[in-house]
Enzyme design. Structure first.
Site, PDB file in Angstrom:
ATOM      1  N   HIS A  35     -33.597 -35.595  11.530  1.00  0.00           N
ATOM      2  CA  HIS A  35     -31.923 -35.385  11.767  1.00  0.00           C
ATOM      3  C   HIS A  35     -31.834 -36.152  13.213  1.00  0.00           C
ATOM      4  O   HIS A  35     -32.828 -35.693  14.390  1.00  0.00           O
ATOM      5  CB  HIS A  35     -31.873 -33.383  12.258  1.00  0.00           C
ATOM      6  N   TYR A  84     -26.491 -24.588  16.994  1.00  0.00           N
ATOM      7  CA  TYR A  84     -26.579 -24.079  18.228  1.00  0.00           C
ATOM      8  C   TYR A  84     -24.944 -23.222  19.036  1.00  0.00           C
ATOM      9  O   TYR A  84     -24.751 -23.825  19.371  1.00  0.00           O
ATOM     10  CB  TYR A  84     -27.667 -24.591  19.116  1.00  0.00           C
ATOM     11  N   PRO A  97     -37.716 -19.710  22.307  1.00  0.00           N
ATOM     12  CA  PRO A  97     -37.181 -20.829  21.794  1.00  0.00           C
ATOM     13  C   PRO A  97     -36.648 -22.288  21.733  1.00  0.00           C
ATOM     14  O   PRO A  97     -35.894 -22.697  20.369  1.00  0.00           O
ATOM     15  CB  PRO A  97     -37.457 -20.069  20.193  1.00  0.00           C
ATOM     16  N   LYS A 126     -39.784 -26.264  21.668  1.00  0.00           N
ATOM     17  CA  LYS A 126     -40.202 -26.056  22.524  1.00  0.00           C
ATOM     18  C   LYS A 126     -41.934 -25.864  22.356  1.00  0.00           C
ATOM     19  O   LYS A 126     -43.054 -27.030  22.263  1.00  0.00           O
ATOM     20  CB  LYS A 126     -40.491 -26.575  23.416  1.00  0.00           C
ATOM     21  N   TYR A 147     -34.815 -33.072  23.807  1.00  0.00           N
ATOM     22  CA  TYR A 147     -35.038 -32.008  22.740  1.00  0.00           C
ATOM     23  C   TYR A 147     -35.556 -33.171  22.040  1.00  0.00           C
ATOM     24  O   TYR A 147     -36.553 -32.731  21.072  1.00  0.00           O
ATOM     25  CB  TYR A 147     -33.001 -31.578  22.019  1.00  0.00           C
TER      26      TYR A 147
HETATM   27  P1  RFL Z   1     -50.962 -20.071  17.859  1.00  0.00           P
HETATM   28  O1  RFL Z   1     -50.306 -20.550  16.937  1.00  0.00           O
HETATM   29  O2  RFL Z   1     -50.423 -18.610  18.766  1.00  0.00           O
HETATM   30  O3  RFL Z   1     -52.469 -19.951  17.151  1.00  0.00           O
HETATM   31  C1  RFL Z   1     -53.047 -19.309  17.535  1.00  0.00           C
HETATM   32  C2  RFL Z   1     -54.288 -18.950  16.645  1.00  0.00           C
HETATM   33  O4  RFL Z   1     -54.826 -17.954  17.380  1.00  0.00           O
HETATM   34  C3  RFL Z   1     -55.720 -16.469  16.578  1.00  0.00           C
HETATM   35  N1  RFL Z   1     -56.791 -16.313  17.608  1.00  0.00           N
HETATM   36  C4  RFL Z   1     -57.271 -16.348  17.724  1.00  0.00           C
HETATM   37  N2  RFL Z   1     -58.555 -16.476  17.064  1.00  0.00           N
HETATM   38  C5  RFL Z   1     -60.000 -15.628  17.411  1.00  0.00           C
HETATM   39  N3  RFL Z   1     -59.822 -14.742  18.494  1.00  0.00           N
HETATM   40  C6  RFL Z   1     -59.325 -14.347  19.224  1.00  0.00           C
HETATM   41  N4  RFL Z   1     -59.800 -13.202  20.597  1.00  0.00           N
HETATM   42  C7  RFL Z   1     -58.340 -14.893  18.912  1.00  0.00           C
HETATM   43  N5  RFL Z   1     -56.927 -14.123  19.550  1.00  0.00           N
HETATM   44  C8  RFL Z   1     -55.899 -15.686  18.544  1.00  0.00           C
HETATM   45  C9  RFL Z   1     -54.569 -16.760  16.028  1.00  0.00           C
HETATM   46  O5  RFL Z   1     -54.480 -15.759  15.098  1.00  0.00           O
HETATM   47  C10 RFL Z   1     -53.852 -18.177  15.464  1.00  0.00           C
HETATM   48  O6  RFL Z   1     -54.308 -17.766  14.837  1.00  0.00           O
HETATM   49  O7  RFL Z   1     -50.687 -21.253  18.555  1.00  0.00           O
HETATM   50  P2  RFL Z   1     -50.855 -22.138  19.000  1.00  0.00           P
HETATM   51  O8  RFL Z   1     -52.243 -23.268  17.864  1.00  0.00           O
HETATM   52  O9  RFL Z   1     -51.357 -22.952  20.833  1.00  0.00           O
HETATM   53  O10 RFL Z   1     -49.845 -22.610  18.884  1.00  0.00           O
HETATM   54  C11 RFL Z   1     -48.481 -22.794  19.010  1.00  0.00           C
HETATM   55  C12 RFL Z   1     -47.497 -22.458  17.913  1.00  0.00           C
HETATM   56  O11 RFL Z   1     -47.696 -21.436  16.830  1.00  0.00           O
HETATM   57  C13 RFL Z   1     -45.997 -21.429  19.610  1.00  0.00           C
HETATM   58  O12 RFL Z   1     -45.674 -22.535  20.630  1.00  0.00           O
HETATM   59  C14 RFL Z   1     -44.597 -21.554  18.242  1.00  0.00           C
HETATM   60  O13 RFL Z   1     -44.745 -21.227  17.000  1.00  0.00           O
HETATM   61  C15 RFL Z   1     -43.644 -20.979  19.385  1.00  0.00           C
HETATM   62  N6  RFL Z   1     -42.635 -20.212  17.794  1.00  0.00           N
HETATM   63  C16 RFL Z   1     -41.427 -21.324  18.353  1.00  0.00           C
HETATM   64  N7  RFL Z   1     -41.638 -22.560  18.749  1.00  0.00           N
HETATM   65  C17 RFL Z   1     -41.004 -23.666  18.305  1.00  0.00           C
HETATM   66  O14 RFL Z   1     -40.803 -24.546  18.907  1.00  0.00           O
HETATM   67  N8  RFL Z   1     -40.217 -23.124  17.341  1.00  0.00           N
HETATM   68  C18 RFL Z   1     -39.630 -21.855  16.796  1.00  0.00           C
HETATM   69  O15 RFL Z   1     -38.755 -21.310  15.934  1.00  0.00           O
HETATM   70  C19 RFL Z   1     -40.376 -20.652  16.698  1.00  0.00           C
HETATM   71  N9  RFL Z   1     -40.274 -19.495  17.029  1.00  0.00           N
HETATM   72  C20 RFL Z   1     -43.232 -19.200  18.037  1.00  0.00           C
HETATM   73  C21 RFL Z   1     -41.519 -18.751  17.166  1.00  0.00           C
HETATM   74  C22 RFL Z   1     -43.808 -18.362  18.255  1.00  0.00           C
HETATM   75  C23 RFL Z   1     -43.797 -16.974  17.482  1.00  0.00           C
HETATM   76  N10 RFL Z   1     -44.673 -15.608  17.285  1.00  0.00           N
HETATM   77  C24 RFL Z   1     -46.121 -17.137  18.694  1.00  0.00           C
HETATM   78  C25 RFL Z   1     -44.516 -14.618  18.296  1.00  0.00           C
HETATM   79  C26 RFL Z   1     -42.237 -17.131  16.232  1.00  0.00           C
HETATM   80  C27 RFL Z   1     -42.967 -16.516  16.503  1.00  0.00           C
HETATM   81  C28 RFL Z   1     -42.388 -15.062  16.011  1.00  0.00           C
HETATM   82  C1  PHB Z   2     -36.780 -23.194  13.403  1.00  0.00           C
HETATM   83  O1  PHB Z   2     -36.026 -24.400  12.814  1.00  0.00           O
HETATM   84  O2  PHB Z   2     -37.225 -22.007  13.223  1.00  0.00           O
HETATM   85  C2  PHB Z   2     -35.981 -23.062  15.243  1.00  0.00           C
HETATM   86  C3  PHB Z   2     -35.544 -24.540  15.308  1.00  0.00           C
HETATM   87  C4  PHB Z   2     -35.164 -25.074  16.498  1.00  0.00           C
HETATM   88  C5  PHB Z   2     -35.275 -23.382  17.485  1.00  0.00           C
HETATM   89  C6  PHB Z   2     -35.544 -22.932  17.369  1.00  0.00           C
HETATM   90  C7  PHB Z   2     -35.783 -22.570  16.373  1.00  0.00           C
HETATM   91  O3  PHB Z   2     -34.733 -24.182  18.663  1.00  0.00           O
END
Ligand code: RFL
Ligand code: PHB
Length: 394
Positions: free
Chosen positions: A72, A201, A292, A296, A387
């Site tokens: 993108h 957005y 989100p 980032k 971004y």
């Molecule tokens: P993760 O992905 O949470 O992975 C952590 C892993 O550790 C495990 N765990 C354990 N394992 C052993 N012992 C324990 N006591 C443990 N406790 C937990 C978990 O099961 C998991 O497998 O962290 P990591 O690897 O640092 O990655 C970070 C990203 O996942 C996170 O920053 C993003 O996904 C945040 N986030 C989003 N970021 C974006 O940039 N755009 C988004 O659209 C976006 N949507 C989201 C999100 C995070 C969400 N969460 C945390 C609920 C949507 C959701 C629903």
């Molecule tokens: C997504 O594709 O899930 C997404 C994209 C941009 C954002 C947050 C989530 O700022």
């Protein structure tokens, strides 16, 4: 068991760290509390910065991303009656890629498992013992109910916001800065072709809305809702109506389709520092959370483990501790930059609760900011640099 680097968590941080270390001949063992199926099915982030794509490519997990990911070159910002595009390439010379975190996770698990990586799925009672000594350990109960100990040279806490790693660091050593926002995101994954070529957005008096995507057949959309709202209050029809109203524009129609997943995520900014205590190093959501809106969270996780992988390799292979000593400060510089950007994007785009006595003033400030950022070349470049992640190198 014994290993060089014990990794808690097999999200993107833990898996990518294991992969970066393995590329340099360093062994690791991952301890994860969920099943492989659960980890591979979690729907989360979707936008990958230019530099993060380079990291994944160098790590040997870029093939499918380059084949199936969508590049993108810009983004649309909208408010009632206006939809304006910011061209990232014109503004700062970089792009982003849309490729689901779910897919990155699957790609990393496949490569690690085929390489013989030990991953202990469905571990319980994970604890990190002796992080402030030269002999840290990870203890856990394995899937068969047997207590296990992994003796490590170093431990990486990659276990997300609710994990066991961060609380291992004594409160007297840690400082936390956080903000909880008075709204949440309702997200859906839908089986319908995106109605847009680039992300939208949208600011709207009813609340923020966002249109993202995963492929030419699957869309990802979000709605601002109250933090205490319940997903049971939101039928598919109500969600699509809300999205159509908030993203309405003359001559444009939002196509709806069956929803594959829907959930509500609260929004907070949270930074715990330092990211190191003795031989324990935190990375990703274990140490920091961003709302989100700036896309980032995943990118910060990738940036952290890129630094941590290099730092651990230098310590293990050359006995030089300079990079592990500077890891926390180096990583936190990017963390704060992304925390600021995510807070700024969130503040610009989310309608304040109507009970806020400043609501009318804040709304006008938001529209004025949107108008400025989409009409000034300098302001657009600021958004684009942040971004796409062009501000700080990986
Ligand atoms: P993760 O992905 O949470 O992975 C952590 C892993 O550790 C495990 N765990 C354990 N394992 C052993 N012992 C324990 N006591 C443990 N406790 C937990 C978990 O099961 C998991 O497998 O962290 P990591 O690897 O640092 O990655 C970070 C990203 O996942 C996170 O920053 C993003 O996904 C945040 N986030 C989003 N970021 C974006 O940039 N755009 C988004 O659209 C976006 N949507 C989201 C999100 C995070 C969400 N969460 C945390 C609920 C949507 C959701 C629903
Ligand atoms: C997504 O594709 O899930 C997404 C994209 C941009 C954002 C947050 C989530 O700022």
């Amino acid at each position: 068991m014994r290993t060089q680097v014990g990794i808690v968590g097999s999200g993107p941080s833990g898996l990518l760290l294991a992969q970066i270390l393995a590329q340099q001949g360093i062994e690791s063992i991952i301890v994860e509390n969920r099943s492989r199926e659960y980890v591979e099915a979690r729907v989360r982030a979707g936008v990958i910065e230019h530099g993060a794509v380079d990291v994944l490519t160098r790590a040997g997990v870029g093939d499918r991303l380059h084949r199936e990911g969508l590049r993108h070159d810009g983004v649309h910002l909208q408010w009632p009656g206006e939809r304006r595009r910011i061209d990232f390439v014109d503004a700062c010379g970089q792009s982003v890629w849309v490729y689901g975190q779910t897919e990155i996770t699957k790609d990393l698990i496949n490569i690690r498992v085929s390489d013989g990586q030990q991953i202990h799925w469905e571990a319980s009672d994970t604890a990190i013992v002796g992080a402030d000594t030269d002999h840290p350990q990870i203890t856990f109960v394995d899937v068969d109910g047997k207590p296990q100990t992994v003796e490590c040279d170093y431990v990486a806490g990659c276990d997300g916001f609710h994990g066991a790693s961060r609380p291992t660091i004594p409160e007297s050593v840690r400082s936390v800065a956080q903000r909880v926002y008075p709204f949440a995101w309702l997200g859906i994954l839908a089986e319908v072709a995106p109605s847009t070529d680039e992300l939208i957005y949208a600011w709207h008096p009813d609340g923020f809305a966002m249109h993202s995507m995963r492929s030419d057949k699957v869309s990802r959309l979000y709605l601002q809702v109250a933090p205490d709202d319940d997903i049971a209050n939101w039928s598919d029809d109500r969600i699509w109506d809300g999205l159509s109203t908030r993203m309405a524009l003359d001559g444009w129609t939002l196509q709806s389709g069956p929803t594959l997943e829907k959930s509500i995520t609260p929004m907070r900014s949270f930074v715990s520092s330092p990211m190191r205590w003795g031989r324990l190093f935190l990375a990703g959501d274990a140490s920091h959370i961003v709302p989100p809106t700036g896309a980032k969270g995943l990118n910060l996780a990738i940036a952290d483990v890129t630094k941590l992988g290099a730092a651990l390799a230098m310590a293990i292979q050359q006995g030089k501790v300079d990079l592990i000593d500077s890891y926390s400060d180096d990583a936190l510089r990017r963390v704060w930059q992304s925390t600021h950007f995510s807070w700024w994007m969130t503040s610009m785009l989310h309608t304040p609760p109507s009970a806020d006595p400043d609501a009318a003033f804040l709304r006008q400030m938001q529209i004025t900011q949107l108008d400025y950022v989409t009409s000034s070349t300098a302001a657009a470049a600021g958004l684009a640099e942040n971004y796409t992640g062009a501000v700080l190198p990986y």
